[in-house]
Write a protein that holds these residues in place. Structure first.
Motif, mmCIF file in Angstrom:
data_model
loop_
_atom_site.group_PDB
_atom_site.id
_atom_site.type_symbol
_atom_site.label_atom_id
_atom_site.label_comp_id
_atom_site.label_asym_id
_atom_site.label_seq_id
_atom_site.Cartn_x
_atom_site.Cartn_y
_atom_site.Cartn_z
ATOM 1 N N ALA A 42 8.886 3.034 0.181
ATOM 2 C CA ALA A 42 8.745 1.855 0.957
ATOM 3 C C ALA A 42 7.339 1.236 0.767
ATOM 4 N N LEU A 43 7.349 -0.081 -0.147
ATOM 5 C CA LEU A 43 6.342 -0.573 -0.260
ATOM 6 C C LEU A 43 6.341 -2.215 0.023
ATOM 7 N N THR A 44 5.285 -2.571 0.507
ATOM 8 C CA THR A 44 5.219 -4.007 0.661
ATOM 9 C C THR A 44 5.162 -4.787 -0.782
ATOM 10 N N GLU A 45 5.508 -5.946 -0.669
ATOM 11 C CA GLU A 45 5.315 -6.833 -1.887
ATOM 12 C C GLU A 45 4.039 -6.685 -2.767
ATOM 13 N N THR A 46 3.012 -6.574 -1.918
ATOM 14 C CA THR A 46 1.628 -6.740 -2.558
ATOM 15 C C THR A 46 1.632 -5.153 -3.203
ATOM 16 N N GLU A 47 1.925 -4.351 -2.590
ATOM 17 C CA GLU A 47 1.601 -2.896 -2.861
ATOM 18 C C GLU A 47 2.364 -2.727 -4.282
#
Length: 70
Positions: free
Chosen positions: A28-33
């Motif tokens: 589960a990653l953010t778009e930035t990550e």
């Protein structure tokens, strides 16, 4: 892995789907990550300046370049 996948050891990034997997388990990653990992995996073995990451638009509007320091 598909042609558009980026792989580094047990990490696989599905670039087209914008999904990340570690040993085939979804992360589960953010778009930035995801964007940061994509650059790091694409450029594996080469140093990347934080200014380059900021130039790619990886920091939010209300943050400074130091936000991406590790």
């Amino acid at each position: 892995p598909h042609d558009a996948d980026l792989v580094f050891q047990g990490l696989r990034l599905s670039v087209n789907d914008r999904k990340a997997f570690l040993v085939d388990k979804p992360l589960a990653l953010t778009e930035t990550e995801f964007k940061i990992l994509r650059v790091l995996v694409s450029e594996q073995g080469r140093p990347i300046q934080r200014e380059h990451l900021a130039f790619l638009g990886l920091t939010a509007r209300n943050t400074n370049v130091r936000t991406i320091d590790v």
